[in-house]
Design a protein around this motif. Structure first.
Motif, PDB file in Angstrom:
ATOM      1  N   GLY A  76     -14.807  26.844-197.370  1.00 44.90           N
ATOM      2  CA  GLY A  76     -14.739  25.589-196.629  1.00 44.90           C
ATOM      3  C   GLY A  76     -13.445  24.862-196.917  1.00 44.90           C
ATOM      4  O   GLY A  76     -12.449  25.467-197.330  1.00 44.90           O
ATOM      5  N   LEU A  77     -13.470  23.552-196.718  1.00 49.07           N
ATOM      6  CA  LEU A  77     -12.239  22.761-196.813  1.00 49.07           C
ATOM      7  C   LEU A  77     -11.859  22.448-198.260  1.00 49.07           C
ATOM      8  O   LEU A  77     -12.712  22.036-199.063  1.00 49.07           O
ATOM      9  N   THR A  78     -10.575  22.570-198.536  1.00 49.90           N
ATOM     10  CA  THR A  78     -10.062  22.248-199.868  1.00 49.90           C
ATOM     11  C   THR A  78     -10.328  20.782-200.228  1.00 49.90           C
ATOM     12  O   THR A  78     -10.738  20.485-201.353  1.00 49.90           O
ATOM     13  N   VAL A  79     -10.082  19.865-199.277  1.00 53.08           N
ATOM     14  CA  VAL A  79     -10.285  18.440-199.610  1.00 53.08           C
ATOM     15  C   VAL A  79     -11.748  18.146-199.955  1.00 53.08           C
ATOM     16  O   VAL A  79     -12.019  17.315-200.825  1.00 53.08           O
ATOM     17  N   GLU A  80     -12.648  18.842-199.265  1.00 54.71           N
ATOM     18  CA  GLU A  80     -14.075  18.620-199.558  1.00 54.71           C
ATOM     19  C   GLU A  80     -14.399  19.095-200.974  1.00 54.71           C
ATOM     20  O   GLU A  80     -15.137  18.454-201.715  1.00 54.71           O
ATOM     21  N   PHE A  81     -13.836  20.257-201.320  1.00 52.07           N
ATOM     22  CA  PHE A  81     -14.088  20.796-202.660  1.00 52.07           C
ATOM     23  C   PHE A  81     -13.452  19.888-203.719  1.00 52.07           C
ATOM     24  O   PHE A  81     -14.044  19.651-204.782  1.00 52.07           O
ATOM     25  N   ALA A  82     -12.274  19.355-203.399  1.00 52.63           N
ATOM     26  CA  ALA A  82     -11.610  18.426-204.337  1.00 52.63           C
ATOM     27  C   ALA A  82     -12.522  17.230-204.585  1.00 52.63           C
ATOM     28  O   ALA A  82     -12.736  16.822-205.734  1.00 52.63           O
ATOM     29  N   ARG A  83     -13.055  16.687-203.516  1.00 52.20           N
ATOM     30  CA  ARG A  83     -13.948  15.518-203.662  1.00 52.20           C
ATOM     31  C   ARG A  83     -15.162  15.879-204.509  1.00 52.20           C
ATOM     32  O   ARG A  83     -15.537  15.133-205.413  1.00 52.20           O
ATOM     33  N   ARG A  84     -15.762  17.053-204.218  1.00 48.35           N
ATOM     34  CA  ARG A  84     -16.969  17.452-204.965  1.00 48.35           C
ATOM     35  C   ARG A  84     -16.686  17.584-206.457  1.00 48.35           C
ATOM     36  O   ARG A  84     -17.551  17.343-207.292  1.00 48.35           O
ATOM     37  N   SER A 102       5.193  25.135-194.318  1.00 51.01           N
ATOM     38  CA  SER A 102       3.729  25.297-194.259  1.00 51.01           C
ATOM     39  C   SER A 102       3.037  24.394-195.279  1.00 51.01           C
ATOM     40  O   SER A 102       1.962  23.850-195.023  1.00 51.01           O
ATOM     41  N   GLU A 103       3.675  24.203-196.439  1.00 45.95           N
ATOM     42  CA  GLU A 103       3.061  23.343-197.465  1.00 45.95           C
ATOM     43  C   GLU A 103       3.050  21.877-197.029  1.00 45.95           C
ATOM     44  O   GLU A 103       2.089  21.154-197.279  1.00 45.95           O
ATOM     45  N   LEU A 104       4.131  21.462-196.351  1.00 48.81           N
ATOM     46  CA  LEU A 104       4.204  20.088-195.855  1.00 48.81           C
ATOM     47  C   LEU A 104       3.089  19.860-194.831  1.00 48.81           C
ATOM     48  O   LEU A 104       2.384  18.845-194.867  1.00 48.81           O
ATOM     49  N   GLN A 105       2.937  20.842-193.943  1.00 45.65           N
ATOM     50  CA  GLN A 105       1.899  20.738-192.906  1.00 45.65           C
ATOM     51  C   GLN A 105       0.509  20.655-193.543  1.00 45.65           C
ATOM     52  O   GLN A 105      -0.318  19.821-193.160  1.00 45.65           O
ATOM     53  N   MET A 106       0.277  21.508-194.547  1.00 42.54           N
ATOM     54  CA  MET A 106      -1.039  21.488-195.215  1.00 42.54           C
ATOM     55  C   MET A 106      -1.268  20.157-195.934  1.00 42.54           C
ATOM     56  O   MET A 106      -2.352  19.583-195.874  1.00 42.54           O
ATOM     57  N   ALA A 107      -0.226  19.678-196.617  1.00 38.99           N
ATOM     58  CA  ALA A 107      -0.374  18.427-197.375  1.00 38.99           C
ATOM     59  C   ALA A 107      -0.682  17.263-196.438  1.00 38.99           C
ATOM     60  O   ALA A 107      -1.575  16.454-196.713  1.00 38.99           O
ATOM     61  N   HIS A 108       0.027  17.191-195.312  1.00 39.15           N
ATOM     62  CA  HIS A 108      -0.224  16.103-194.359  1.00 39.15           C
ATOM     63  C   HIS A 108      -1.624  16.222-193.751  1.00 39.15           C
ATOM     64  O   HIS A 108      -2.317  15.228-193.570  1.00 39.15           O
ATOM     65  N   THR A 109      -2.002  17.454-193.423  1.00 36.35           N
ATOM     66  CA  THR A 109      -3.325  17.665-192.803  1.00 36.35           C
ATOM     67  C   THR A 109      -4.426  17.306-193.796  1.00 36.35           C
ATOM     68  O   THR A 109      -5.396  16.624-193.446  1.00 36.35           O
ATOM     69  N   ASN A 110      -4.247  17.728-195.035  1.00 38.69           N
ATOM     70  CA  ASN A 110      -5.255  17.388-196.059  1.00 38.69           C
ATOM     71  C   ASN A 110      -5.325  15.882-196.281  1.00 38.69           C
ATOM     72  O   ASN A 110      -6.402  15.318-196.468  1.00 38.69           O
ATOM     73  N   ARG A 111      -4.176  15.234-196.254  1.00 38.60           N
ATOM     74  CA  ARG A 111      -4.132  13.781-196.454  1.00 38.60           C
ATOM     75  C   ARG A 111      -4.811  13.052-195.306  1.00 38.60           C
ATOM     76  O   ARG A 111      -5.470  12.033-195.499  1.00 38.60           O
ATOM     77  N   LYS A 112      -4.657  13.605-194.087  1.00 37.25           N
ATOM     78  CA  LYS A 112      -5.312  13.008-192.920  1.00 37.25           C
ATOM     79  C   LYS A 112      -6.837  13.104-193.088  1.00 37.25           C
ATOM     80  O   LYS A 112      -7.563  12.150-192.822  1.00 37.25           O
ATOM     81  N   MET A 113      -7.281  14.284-193.542  1.00 37.08           N
ATOM     82  CA  MET A 113      -8.733  14.493-193.690  1.00 37.08           C
ATOM     83  C   MET A 113      -9.277  13.763-194.914  1.00 37.08           C
ATOM     84  O   MET A 113     -10.421  13.325-194.923  1.00 37.08           O
ATOM     85  N   GLY A 114      -8.439  13.683-195.947  1.00 41.23           N
ATOM     86  CA  GLY A 114      -8.893  13.054-197.194  1.00 41.23           C
ATOM     87  C   GLY A 114      -7.807  12.175-197.775  1.00 41.23           C
ATOM     88  O   GLY A 114      -7.078  12.600-198.690  1.00 41.23           O
ATOM     89  N   PRO A 115      -7.672  10.945-197.265  1.00 40.32           N
ATOM     90  CA  PRO A 115      -6.575  10.063-197.729  1.00 40.32           C
ATOM     91  C   PRO A 115      -6.656   9.748-199.217  1.00 40.32           C
ATOM     92  O   PRO A 115      -5.671   9.330-199.822  1.00 40.32           O
ATOM     93  N   ASP A 116      -7.827   9.972-199.792  1.00 42.99           N
ATOM     94  CA  ASP A 116      -8.014   9.683-201.220  1.00 42.99           C
ATOM     95  C   ASP A 116      -7.535  10.837-202.109  1.00 42.99           C
ATOM     96  O   ASP A 116      -7.519  10.723-203.331  1.00 42.99           O
TER      97      ASP A 116
END
Ligand code: PNS
Length: 165
Positions: A76-84, A102-116
């Motif tokens: 599943g999603l990395t940000v979700e696992f980070a939160r858990r 690609s890392e910039l794109q992932m970082a921005h996308t993850n930040r959009k999904m999980g600003p925390d």
């Protein structure tokens, strides 16, 4: 307590990854190495074997920080696992400019999904910056020598694979 999640395929873990784990453990109280169960490309090693190799490599080659490193699998999603896991940070390594896009794109996308959850980058150590898990697998499968590229825990597993084909 600061917790960082270091996600990846780790198929297999290399000295480049180990260096990032060690350095992240100097900055954060706890580092959770998160092994993606089903990476996009079919992995050579199953998730349990990738986890076992990382645990062994950290215990034997990064002993001073080993008690603050946990290795887990996720889907599943990395940000979700980070939160858990209570991780406020995602750690990634940058080897060269080619990784940046690609890392910039992932970082921005993850930040959009999980600003925390923020992404922190470590520059891969110069001596490991040429390393990639894909090339290591190719070299090992063609009978080449991967000494100095991967920890002994991985060398042994790659050799066992090569013998079994
Ligand atoms: O070692 P890798 O293959 O470069 O790691 C890539 C990884 C696992 C970090 C990335 O594919 C990922 O986070 N996958 C989990 C699914 C997800 O969260 N996708 C959205 C990322 S923006």
């Amino acid at each position: 307590m600061s917790v960082a999640l270091y996600p990846g395929s780790f198929d297999p873990v290399t000295y480049g990854h180990l260096d990032i784990i060690e350095r992240a453990a100097r900055v954060f109280d706890r580092v959770v190495v998160a092994v993606l169960g089903n990476p996009r490309k079919a992995p050579l090693f199953g998730e349990e074997e990738r986890v076992a190799a990382i645990r062994e490599a950290v215990a034997t080659e990064c002993a001073p920080i080993a008690d603050r490193v946990e290795v887990a699998t996720f889907d599943g999603l990395t940000v979700e696992f980070a939160r858990r896991r209570g991780a406020d940070f995602i750690v990634r390594g940058l080897r060269a400019v080619s990784d940046f896009e690609s890392e910039l794109q992932m970082a921005h996308t993850n930040r959009k999904m999980g600003p925390d959850v923020d992404t922190v980058f470590f520059m891969t150590a110069l001596e490991h910056s040429y390393l990639s898990s894909s090339l290591v697998k190719e070299i090992a499968q063609l009978g080449g020598d991967v000494t100095g590229m991967v920890p002994a825990a991985v060398e042994r597993r790659l050799a066992a694979r090569a013998r079994s084909v």
